[in-house]
Design a protein around this motif. Structure first.
Motif, PDB file in Angstrom:
ATOM      1  N   VAL A 104      -3.658 -25.930  28.098  1.00 35.01           N
ATOM      2  CA  VAL A 104      -4.134 -24.553  27.906  1.00 35.01           C
ATOM      3  C   VAL A 104      -3.204 -23.579  28.627  1.00 35.01           C
ATOM      4  O   VAL A 104      -2.876 -22.508  28.104  1.00 35.01           O
ATOM      5  N   GLY A 105      -2.742 -23.967  29.823  1.00 33.35           N
ATOM      6  CA  GLY A 105      -1.843 -23.095  30.579  1.00 33.35           C
ATOM      7  C   GLY A 105      -0.542 -22.831  29.861  1.00 33.35           C
ATOM      8  O   GLY A 105      -0.013 -21.717  29.882  1.00 33.35           O
ATOM      9  N   ALA A 106       0.006 -23.856  29.196  1.00 33.19           N
ATOM     10  CA  ALA A 106       1.234 -23.653  28.422  1.00 33.19           C
ATOM     11  C   ALA A 106       0.996 -22.659  27.293  1.00 33.19           C
ATOM     12  O   ALA A 106       1.819 -21.762  27.053  1.00 33.19           O
ATOM     13  N   CYS A 107      -0.133 -22.789  26.590  1.00 31.58           N
ATOM     14  CA  CYS A 107      -0.459 -21.849  25.504  1.00 31.58           C
ATOM     15  C   CYS A 107      -0.609 -20.430  26.052  1.00 31.58           C
ATOM     16  O   CYS A 107      -0.159 -19.461  25.426  1.00 31.58           O
ATOM     17  N   VAL A 108      -1.242 -20.301  27.221  1.00 30.69           N
ATOM     18  CA  VAL A 108      -1.376 -18.992  27.862  1.00 30.69           C
ATOM     19  C   VAL A 108       0.002 -18.432  28.199  1.00 30.69           C
ATOM     20  O   VAL A 108       0.306 -17.256  27.949  1.00 30.69           O
ATOM     21  N   GLY A 109       0.858 -19.280  28.774  1.00 29.53           N
ATOM     22  CA  GLY A 109       2.196 -18.833  29.150  1.00 29.53           C
ATOM     23  C   GLY A 109       3.011 -18.361  27.966  1.00 29.53           C
ATOM     24  O   GLY A 109       3.696 -17.332  28.038  1.00 29.53           O
ATOM     25  N   PHE A 110       2.929 -19.084  26.859  1.00 31.00           N
ATOM     26  CA  PHE A 110       3.659 -18.668  25.662  1.00 31.00           C
ATOM     27  C   PHE A 110       3.193 -17.285  25.192  1.00 31.00           C
ATOM     28  O   PHE A 110       4.001 -16.453  24.787  1.00 31.00           O
ATOM     29  N   GLU A 111       1.879 -17.058  25.258  1.00 27.19           N
ATOM     30  CA  GLU A 111       1.354 -15.763  24.821  1.00 27.19           C
ATOM     31  C   GLU A 111       1.768 -14.649  25.778  1.00 27.19           C
ATOM     32  O   GLU A 111       2.194 -13.566  25.340  1.00 27.19           O
ATOM     33  N   LEU A 112       1.659 -14.889  27.087  1.00 29.04           N
ATOM     34  CA  LEU A 112       2.007 -13.857  28.056  1.00 29.04           C
ATOM     35  C   LEU A 112       3.487 -13.491  27.996  1.00 29.04           C
ATOM     36  O   LEU A 112       3.863 -12.339  28.246  1.00 29.04           O
ATOM     37  N   LEU A 113       4.335 -14.450  27.666  1.00 33.16           N
ATOM     38  CA  LEU A 113       5.772 -14.186  27.560  1.00 33.16           C
ATOM     39  C   LEU A 113       6.178 -13.647  26.193  1.00 33.16           C
ATOM     40  O   LEU A 113       7.342 -13.319  25.973  1.00 33.16           O
ATOM     41  N   GLY A 114       5.229 -13.579  25.259  1.00 30.36           N
ATOM     42  CA  GLY A 114       5.507 -13.003  23.943  1.00 30.36           C
ATOM     43  C   GLY A 114       6.458 -13.827  23.098  1.00 30.36           C
ATOM     44  O   GLY A 114       7.225 -13.282  22.299  1.00 30.36           O
ATOM     45  N   ILE A 115       6.408 -15.155  23.221  1.00 31.44           N
ATOM     46  CA  ILE A 115       7.344 -16.014  22.494  1.00 31.44           C
ATOM     47  C   ILE A 115       6.886 -16.171  21.050  1.00 31.44           C
ATOM     48  O   ILE A 115       5.723 -16.461  20.774  1.00 31.44           O
ATOM     49  N   MET A 175      15.405  -9.540  15.042  1.00 28.15           N
ATOM     50  CA  MET A 175      15.590 -10.588  16.045  1.00 28.15           C
ATOM     51  C   MET A 175      14.228 -11.169  16.445  1.00 28.15           C
ATOM     52  O   MET A 175      13.216 -10.473  16.420  1.00 28.15           O
ATOM     53  N   VAL A 176      14.242 -12.454  16.820  1.00 27.38           N
ATOM     54  CA  VAL A 176      13.009 -13.164  17.135  1.00 27.38           C
ATOM     55  C   VAL A 176      13.087 -13.676  18.572  1.00 27.38           C
ATOM     56  O   VAL A 176      14.074 -14.303  18.976  1.00 27.38           O
ATOM     57  N   ARG A 177      12.034 -13.427  19.336  1.00 30.71           N
ATOM     58  CA  ARG A 177      11.971 -13.893  20.725  1.00 30.71           C
ATOM     59  C   ARG A 177      11.758 -15.407  20.717  1.00 30.71           C
ATOM     60  O   ARG A 177      10.697 -15.893  20.299  1.00 30.71           O
ATOM     61  N   THR A 178      12.754 -16.151  21.179  1.00 30.90           N
ATOM     62  CA  THR A 178      12.801 -17.600  20.979  1.00 30.90           C
ATOM     63  C   THR A 178      12.890 -18.332  22.312  1.00 30.90           C
ATOM     64  O   THR A 178      13.615 -17.923  23.217  1.00 30.90           O
ATOM     65  N   LEU A 179      12.153 -19.436  22.412  1.00 28.28           N
ATOM     66  CA  LEU A 179      12.224 -20.308  23.584  1.00 28.28           C
ATOM     67  C   LEU A 179      12.828 -21.633  23.164  1.00 28.28           C
ATOM     68  O   LEU A 179      12.346 -22.275  22.217  1.00 28.28           O
ATOM     69  N   TYR A 180      13.888 -22.049  23.858  1.00 30.04           N
ATOM     70  CA  TYR A 180      14.565 -23.306  23.574  1.00 30.04           C
ATOM     71  C   TYR A 180      14.317 -24.281  24.724  1.00 30.04           C
ATOM     72  O   TYR A 180      14.601 -23.983  25.888  1.00 30.04           O
ATOM     73  N   PHE A 181      13.747 -25.454  24.401  1.00 27.75           N
ATOM     74  CA  PHE A 181      13.490 -26.497  25.393  1.00 27.75           C
ATOM     75  C   PHE A 181      14.704 -27.435  25.439  1.00 27.75           C
ATOM     76  O   PHE A 181      15.010 -28.094  24.443  1.00 27.75           O
ATOM     77  N   ASP A 182      15.358 -27.499  26.573  1.00 26.49           N
ATOM     78  CA  ASP A 182      16.484 -28.409  26.763  1.00 26.49           C
ATOM     79  C   ASP A 182      15.952 -29.650  27.470  1.00 26.49           C
ATOM     80  O   ASP A 182      15.805 -29.677  28.699  1.00 26.49           O
ATOM     81  N   CYS A 183      15.656 -30.698  26.693  1.00 28.55           N
ATOM     82  CA  CYS A 183      14.892 -31.854  27.185  1.00 28.55           C
ATOM     83  C   CYS A 183      15.796 -32.990  27.638  1.00 28.55           C
ATOM     84  O   CYS A 183      15.599 -34.147  27.242  1.00 28.55           O
ATOM     85  N   PHE A 184      16.793 -32.706  28.464  1.00 26.23           N
ATOM     86  CA  PHE A 184      17.709 -33.758  28.916  1.00 26.23           C
ATOM     87  C   PHE A 184      17.013 -34.749  29.842  1.00 26.23           C
ATOM     88  O   PHE A 184      17.500 -35.854  30.064  1.00 26.23           O
ATOM     89  N   ALA A 185      15.858 -34.348  30.424  1.00 27.37           N
ATOM     90  CA  ALA A 185      15.060 -35.261  31.246  1.00 27.37           C
ATOM     91  C   ALA A 185      13.637 -35.358  30.692  1.00 27.37           C
ATOM     92  O   ALA A 185      12.688 -35.555  31.428  1.00 27.37           O
TER      93      ALA A 185
END
Length: 402
Positions: free
Chosen positions: A140-151, A1-11
């Motif tokens: 940079v903050g988004a890249c940090v967040g992705f790493e901290l959440l292990g995505i 299984m892969v830890r996945t983030l899905y962006f729901d861009c309705f706005a």
């Protein structure tokens, strides 16, 4: 299984909406601030708060700049920076190599999109709004967040663009602005009657860099949901970015990757082993060395790293810092990989993880994780082959019994 983030861009999406959604999802705010403090930038403050957008709650993330009128999105006194200036800010930080490489790749994509839109060289591109402190912090903050959440994997819905015209440093531009449109080539997009810029260049650059596909949400074992709020509050339209975090099956399909290669004739085996191990930690999908014969018959080594585009800069930095190379070539390749997942089976030596590969839903390969078998063999003082065999026998038994 892969830890996945899905962006729901309705706005749509923007840098601050992405960070707000990650914080709402559970990203530790203090950890984020601690990491961003490693950037050589001062004179700003990070804030978060809960807001309502069309009666739905979400988290608003803001970068407050000292002495700036926050009612203005495009303050005239903001610094204008070229790509190399921004890259130097990132490179001189104490952030992880992975985060630095990913942030550099986002800004490079932005610069390439701006260059195409304005018909100039990448080196001549001047970032106005995106060169400001808050945009640098957002990316940079988004890249940090992705790493901290292990995505590990990023997907997105079709993207709602908005419509109309927008005032910016160059005048009035149609929505989406040219750089955003360039960045979203290949993505699925749509518009509606909402008169606003719903996708900013920063948001488009992050989505274009990280997301491997734009479409319906895949089957997912859902773990968490976060809502990041945009600045505007429409009366009956929730100006929110929704992110959904969970586990998905690894894709069994074709993907575009990069191969990095360099020839070395003066690197010791110890250095090579160290670099290969660090490369895997930084994001290389494959890392290997092959003996080659170089000019004048000298023996040498071909060092090769396979990676996703967002890891290119971090791996280039690693090669230049850790090896004697003076140049690295890289080119795009295509790879088709089987879907994989790890399941645990019970054996007389304890639970052993087994990596299972499938093709169109059919299991075509299964292999016990060797290190786990090795540790179990040491604990029970038996040959490792006995643990390997026990794990395979149990796995096959489970398959027969359905």
């Amino acid at each position: 299984m892969v830890r996945t983030l899905y962006f729901d861009c309705f706005a749509g999406a923007s840098g601050d909406m992405i960070l707000g959604a990650l914080l709402d999802l559970g990203l530790d705010f203090e950890a984020l601030k601690s990491e961003l403090a490693k950037l050589p930038l001062r004179g700003y403050e990070l804030r978060r708060g809960e807001v309502r957008r069309a009666h739905l709650r979400g988290t608003k993330f803001d970068v407050w700049i000292e002495g700036e009128d926050h009612a203005l999105h495009h303050a005239s006194g903001r610094p204008h920076r070229r790509l190399e200036e921004i890259l130097e800010i990132i490179r001189s930080s104490a952030l992880s190599e992975r985060v630095k490489g990913q942030a550099e790749e986002v800004f490079r994509r932005l610069a390439q999109a701006e260059a195409r839109a304005h018909g100039c060289a990448v080196e001549a591109v001047t970032f106005h709004e995106v060169g400001a402190v808050d945009s640098i912090v957002d990316i940079v903050g988004a890249c940090v967040g992705f790493e901290l959440l292990g995505i590990e994997r990023f997907l997105a819905s079709p993207i709602h663009l908005g419509r109309g015209f927008l005032g910016c440093a160059h005048g009035r531009y149609p929505v989406p602005v040219p750089a955003t449109a360039e960045l979203l080539k290949g993505a699925r997009v749509y518009t509606s009657d909402i008169e606003a810029e719903l996708v900013t260049p920063t948001g488009a650059a992050l989505l274009a860099t990280f997301c491997e596909d734009f479409g319906p949400m895949p089957e997912m074992r859902l773990e968490g949901i976060g809502y990041g709020a945009g600045t505007r509050d429409f009366p009956d339209f929730p100006n929110l970015l929704r992110v959904m975090l969970g586990e998905t099956h690894a894709a069994s399909g074709q993907e575009r990757l990069l191969m990095l290669e360099t020839n070395l004739d003066d690197a010791s085996p110890q250095i090579l082993g160290h670099v290969l191990e660090r490369a895997r930690q930084v994001g290389a999908l494959e890392a290997f060395a092959v003996p080659v014969v170089m000019k004048k018959g000298r023996p040498g080594t071909l060092l090769a790293l396979l990676c996703r585009p967002e890891h290119r800069e971090a791996l280039l930095t690693l090669l230049f810092r850790e090896t004697p190379t003076l140049g690295v070539r890289f080119y795009e390749v295509e790879r088709r990989a089987l879907a994989r997942e790890v399941i645990s089976v019970e054996t007389p030596y304890g639970p052993i993880p087994v990596k299972v590969a499938t093709l169109d839903g059919e299991i075509v390969n299964a292999a016990p994780e060797f290190e786990a078998c090795q540790q179990a063999a040491e604990r029970h003082r038996v040959p490792v082959r006995e643990v390997l065999l026990a794990a395979l026998v149990e796995f096959r038994r489970r398959q027969r019994e359905g």
